[in-house]
Each structure stands twice: as C-alpha cells, then as structure tokens.
Design a protein around this motif. Structure first.
Motif, PDB file in Angstrom:
ATOM      1  N   ILE A  97       7.736  -2.999   1.648  1.00 35.99           N
ATOM      2  CA  ILE A  97       6.984  -1.909   2.323  1.00 35.99           C
ATOM      3  C   ILE A  97       5.563  -1.873   1.916  1.00 35.99           C
ATOM      4  O   ILE A  97       5.431  -1.409   0.676  1.00 35.99           O
ATOM      5  CB  ILE A  97       7.685  -0.880   2.721  1.00 35.99           C
ATOM      6  N   GLN A  98       4.534  -1.951   2.862  1.00 37.37           N
ATOM      7  CA  GLN A  98       3.080  -2.023   2.268  1.00 37.37           C
ATOM      8  C   GLN A  98       2.548  -0.668   2.846  1.00 37.37           C
ATOM      9  O   GLN A  98       2.409  -0.684   4.198  1.00 37.37           O
ATOM     10  CB  GLN A  98       2.469  -3.403   2.728  1.00 37.37           C
ATOM     11  N   TYR A  99       1.981  -0.048   1.950  1.00 38.00           N
ATOM     12  CA  TYR A  99       1.030   1.089   2.472  1.00 38.00           C
ATOM     13  C   TYR A  99      -0.440   1.219   1.955  1.00 38.00           C
ATOM     14  O   TYR A  99      -1.208   1.774   2.346  1.00 38.00           O
ATOM     15  CB  TYR A  99       1.414   2.457   1.815  1.00 38.00           C
ATOM     16  N   MET A 100      -0.645  -0.053   1.363  1.00 29.40           N
ATOM     17  CA  MET A 100      -1.942  -0.133   0.630  1.00 29.40           C
ATOM     18  C   MET A 100      -2.972  -0.721   1.732  1.00 29.40           C
ATOM     19  O   MET A 100      -2.705  -1.237   2.824  1.00 29.40           O
ATOM     20  CB  MET A 100      -1.715  -1.551  -0.157  1.00 29.40           C
ATOM     21  N   THR A 101      -4.096   0.116   1.595  1.00 28.74           N
ATOM     22  CA  THR A 101      -5.417  -0.191   2.386  1.00 28.74           C
ATOM     23  C   THR A 101      -6.401  -0.724   1.654  1.00 28.74           C
ATOM     24  O   THR A 101      -6.291  -0.333   0.594  1.00 28.74           O
ATOM     25  CB  THR A 101      -5.565   1.079   3.280  1.00 28.74           C
ATOM     26  N   GLU A 102      -7.225  -1.264   2.130  1.00 27.87           N
ATOM     27  CA  GLU A 102      -8.501  -1.755   1.427  1.00 27.87           C
ATOM     28  C   GLU A 102      -9.299  -0.526   0.694  1.00 27.87           C
ATOM     29  O   GLU A 102      -9.819  -0.696  -0.185  1.00 27.87           O
ATOM     30  CB  GLU A 102      -9.441  -2.456   2.415  1.00 27.87           C
ATOM     31  N   SER A 103      -9.243   0.580   1.340  1.00 27.47           N
ATOM     32  CA  SER A 103      -9.965   1.570   0.626  1.00 27.47           C
ATOM     33  C   SER A 103      -9.140   2.048  -0.696  1.00 27.47           C
ATOM     34  O   SER A 103     -10.024   2.585  -1.542  1.00 27.47           O
ATOM     35  CB  SER A 103     -10.111   2.612   1.657  1.00 27.47           C
ATOM     36  N   ASN A 104      -8.132   1.657  -0.783  1.00 32.00           N
ATOM     37  CA  ASN A 104      -7.335   2.246  -2.029  1.00 32.00           C
ATOM     38  C   ASN A 104      -7.739   1.183  -3.272  1.00 32.00           C
ATOM     39  O   ASN A 104      -7.421   1.727  -4.440  1.00 32.00           O
ATOM     40  CB  ASN A 104      -5.711   1.991  -1.870  1.00 32.00           C
ATOM     41  N   LYS A 105      -8.441   0.145  -2.815  1.00 34.80           N
ATOM     42  CA  LYS A 105      -8.771  -0.870  -3.926  1.00 34.80           C
ATOM     43  C   LYS A 105     -10.024  -0.472  -4.792  1.00 34.80           C
ATOM     44  O   LYS A 105     -10.118  -0.865  -5.799  1.00 34.80           O
ATOM     45  CB  LYS A 105      -8.963  -2.231  -3.228  1.00 34.80           C
ATOM     46  N   ILE A 106     -10.866   0.535  -4.302  1.00 30.31           N
ATOM     47  CA  ILE A 106     -11.734   1.041  -5.228  1.00 30.31           C
ATOM     48  C   ILE A 106     -11.475   1.434  -6.372  1.00 30.31           C
ATOM     49  O   ILE A 106     -10.590   2.153  -6.759  1.00 30.31           O
ATOM     50  CB  ILE A 106     -12.487   2.258  -4.243  1.00 30.31           C
ATOM     51  N   ASN A 107     -12.183   1.044  -7.433  1.00 26.49           N
ATOM     52  CA  ASN A 107     -11.967   1.320  -8.665  1.00 26.49           C
ATOM     53  C   ASN A 107     -10.688   0.839  -9.581  1.00 26.49           C
ATOM     54  O   ASN A 107     -10.148   1.483 -10.308  1.00 26.49           O
ATOM     55  CB  ASN A 107     -12.381   2.868  -9.264  1.00 26.49           C
ATOM     56  N   SER A 108      -9.822   0.150  -8.684  1.00 19.61           N
ATOM     57  CA  SER A 108      -8.446  -0.241  -9.236  1.00 19.61           C
ATOM     58  C   SER A 108      -8.781  -1.747  -9.815  1.00 19.61           C
ATOM     59  O   SER A 108      -9.860  -2.572  -9.781  1.00 19.61           O
ATOM     60  CB  SER A 108      -7.615  -0.538  -7.981  1.00 19.61           C
ATOM     61  N   PRO A 109      -7.787  -2.105 -10.700  1.00 20.85           N
ATOM     62  CA  PRO A 109      -8.064  -3.388 -11.312  1.00 20.85           C
ATOM     63  C   PRO A 109      -8.114  -4.689 -10.278  1.00 20.85           C
ATOM     64  O   PRO A 109      -7.555  -4.409  -9.146  1.00 20.85           O
ATOM     65  CB  PRO A 109      -6.674  -3.438 -12.291  1.00 20.85           C
ATOM     66  N   ILE A 165       1.503 -17.909   1.215  1.00 25.87           N
ATOM     67  CA  ILE A 165       0.682 -17.822   2.320  1.00 25.87           C
ATOM     68  C   ILE A 165       1.101 -16.838   3.323  1.00 25.87           C
ATOM     69  O   ILE A 165       0.261 -15.986   3.911  1.00 25.87           O
ATOM     70  CB  ILE A 165       0.881 -19.383   3.038  1.00 25.87           C
ATOM     71  N   ASN A 166       2.323 -16.449   3.377  1.00 25.54           N
ATOM     72  CA  ASN A 166       2.887 -15.385   4.602  1.00 25.54           C
ATOM     73  C   ASN A 166       2.295 -13.887   3.902  1.00 25.54           C
ATOM     74  O   ASN A 166       1.582 -13.190   4.722  1.00 25.54           O
ATOM     75  CB  ASN A 166       4.371 -15.275   4.550  1.00 25.54           C
ATOM     76  N   ASN A 167       2.350 -13.729   2.717  1.00 30.52           N
ATOM     77  CA  ASN A 167       2.026 -12.606   1.752  1.00 30.52           C
ATOM     78  C   ASN A 167       0.108 -12.568   2.174  1.00 30.52           C
ATOM     79  O   ASN A 167      -0.155 -11.485   2.331  1.00 30.52           O
ATOM     80  CB  ASN A 167       2.136 -12.589   0.377  1.00 30.52           C
ATOM     81  N   PHE A 168      -0.229 -13.511   2.007  1.00 28.47           N
ATOM     82  CA  PHE A 168      -1.707 -13.590   1.936  1.00 28.47           C
ATOM     83  C   PHE A 168      -2.354 -13.246   3.429  1.00 28.47           C
ATOM     84  O   PHE A 168      -3.252 -12.357   3.577  1.00 28.47           O
ATOM     85  CB  PHE A 168      -2.303 -14.862   1.577  1.00 28.47           C
ATOM     86  N   GLN A 169      -1.727 -13.721   4.270  1.00 26.17           N
ATOM     87  CA  GLN A 169      -2.193 -13.308   5.759  1.00 26.17           C
ATOM     88  C   GLN A 169      -1.724 -12.172   6.313  1.00 26.17           C
ATOM     89  O   GLN A 169      -2.274 -11.627   7.083  1.00 26.17           O
ATOM     90  CB  GLN A 169      -1.251 -14.494   6.492  1.00 26.17           C
ATOM     91  N   ASN A 170      -0.784 -11.672   5.535  1.00 28.13           N
ATOM     92  CA  ASN A 170      -0.312 -10.048   5.880  1.00 28.13           C
ATOM     93  C   ASN A 170      -1.323  -9.116   5.188  1.00 28.13           C
ATOM     94  O   ASN A 170      -0.723  -7.867   5.441  1.00 28.13           O
ATOM     95  CB  ASN A 170       1.132  -9.961   5.778  1.00 28.13           C
ATOM     96  N   HIS A 171      -2.102  -9.295   4.365  1.00 28.12           N
ATOM     97  CA  HIS A 171      -2.932  -8.349   3.848  1.00 28.12           C
ATOM     98  C   HIS A 171      -4.356  -8.486   4.398  1.00 28.12           C
ATOM     99  O   HIS A 171      -4.811  -9.500   4.988  1.00 28.12           O
ATOM    100  CB  HIS A 171      -3.193  -8.495   2.363  1.00 28.12           C
ATOM    101  N   PRO A 172      -4.923  -7.300   4.385  1.00 26.62           N
ATOM    102  CA  PRO A 172      -6.742  -7.155   4.979  1.00 26.62           C
ATOM    103  C   PRO A 172      -7.509  -8.138   3.938  1.00 26.62           C
ATOM    104  O   PRO A 172      -7.186  -8.494   2.955  1.00 26.62           O
ATOM    105  CB  PRO A 172      -6.885  -5.685   4.626  1.00 26.62           C
ATOM    106  N   PRO A 173      -8.597  -8.803   4.563  1.00 28.11           N
ATOM    107  CA  PRO A 173      -9.344  -9.405   3.868  1.00 28.11           C
ATOM    108  C   PRO A 173      -9.735  -8.593   2.494  1.00 28.11           C
ATOM    109  O   PRO A 173      -9.965  -7.395   2.372  1.00 28.11           O
ATOM    110  CB  PRO A 173     -10.570  -9.470   4.677  1.00 28.11           C
ATOM    111  N   LYS A 174      -9.856  -9.503   1.477  1.00 25.12           N
ATOM    112  CA  LYS A 174     -10.308  -9.236   0.225  1.00 25.12           C
ATOM    113  C   LYS A 174      -9.282  -8.254  -0.804  1.00 25.12           C
ATOM    114  O   LYS A 174      -9.574  -7.616  -1.459  1.00 25.12           O
ATOM    115  CB  LYS A 174     -11.654  -8.123   0.178  1.00 25.12           C
ATOM    116  N   TYR A 175      -7.965  -8.322  -0.257  1.00 18.55           N
ATOM    117  CA  TYR A 175      -7.078  -7.662  -0.879  1.00 18.55           C
ATOM    118  C   TYR A 175      -6.823  -8.374  -2.186  1.00 18.55           C
ATOM    119  O   TYR A 175      -6.581  -7.707  -3.386  1.00 18.55           O
ATOM    120  CB  TYR A 175      -5.651  -7.808   0.076  1.00 18.55           C
TER     121      TYR A 175
END
Length: 161
Positions: A12-24, A62-72
């Motif tokens: 179950i994914q709750y991650m958004t691209e905005s959550n990536k700021i300052n993360s590893p 591939i399925n995982n990659f396609q199911n995430h926003p760009p630059k995930y």
C-alpha cells in the motif's frame, strides 16, 4: 493511496513526490539472487544514506517502476542475467518510461564497455559494477553515479574489495 499487487507481496503506497524532499536517494535493485538482494539492501541502508527497494523478478520491478510518479527512484541497479526478463530488457522498458533514469548493470561477468556498445548499441550504459563488490565500494560507486552528469567518466567499478 495506491494498492500494488506483486507475485509475492502487496504494497500500500502513500508516498508522493513531495515527500522525497531531503530524503536519502531511492535505489531500485533487481537481481534474481535473493541473498545478494538482502545483503545489499541491509548494507546500503545501514547508514541511512540510501533507501533501497529490491526485486527478484524483472517484471515486478517494471510494474513497480511504472506505478510510481516520475523521479521516484534516483537510480536502478540491475543484474544482467536473470530469467524471463533480463537486465537489457529491464533497461529498455525503464528507459521507455523515463529516458533520464540512471541505470547501472551489476554483473559477475567481465564487461568491456566499448565492445558492449558495439554488440548492443541500443543500450547506452555507462555504469557497470562487477560482482563481487564490497558494500563500501558499492556505496562509493552509487554516490559517483548519482553525481555523474552523464558524461560516462568513472564508468567501471572493478571487483577489488
């Protein structure tokens, strides 16, 4: 929220691209050898400087990659020899989705970049990582790839531990 179903698990994914700021940096690693995946994941995440997601099947990756926003993902590292979908096919399919994605091959076989480019010109790879590789060398190589502007310098990592 996104529900993603794979052959061997549900996520179950709750991650958004905005959550990536300052993360590893987030690294996808694909290898059909689960013991290698667990050692690499544990080693790279031990200092909290990388987030690692591992996949033992190319189609799951591939399925995982396609199911995430760009630059995930910041980097994809894939083995070359895998059943069903090999590393070259994985490379091709990921590049169809994101032509700017940095992809490195990890392999136990000796690779000559110039000969490789002649044999498979459609795969423009500048980064090869030789197995076996120590976690410290792998960590250095990943940092180098992430900082690389695409000129191909520092293209090879030997298996010196």
């Amino acid at each position: 929220m996104k529900l993603i179903i794979y052959d061997n698990h549900i996520k179950i994914q709750y991650m958004t691209e905005s959550n990536k700021i300052n993360s590893p940096p987030r690294i996808m690693i694909v290898d059909d050898e689960s013991d290698i995946l667990s050692v690499i994941k544990r080693g790279l995440e031990s200092k909290n400087d990388f987030r690692v997601e591992t996949f033992s099947k190319g189609d799951d990756a591939i399925n995982n990659f396609q199911n995430h926003p760009p630059k995930y993902y910041d980097l994809v590292i894939t083995d070359i020899r895998m059943p069903k979908i090999n590393g070259f096919e994985l490379y091709r399919r990921i590049k169809e989705n994101d032509p700017t994605m940095k992809i490195a091959f990890i392999t136990a076989f000796e690779i000559n970049k110039e000969e490789f480019s002649k044999v498979i010109p459609s795969v423009d790879v500048t980064h090869f990582i030789s197995k076996p590789v120590s976690i410290s060398k792998l960590r250095e190589k990943i940092k180098s790839i992430l900082e690389d502007d695409g000129d191909g310098a520092d293209a090879d990592t030997s298996n010196d531990n």
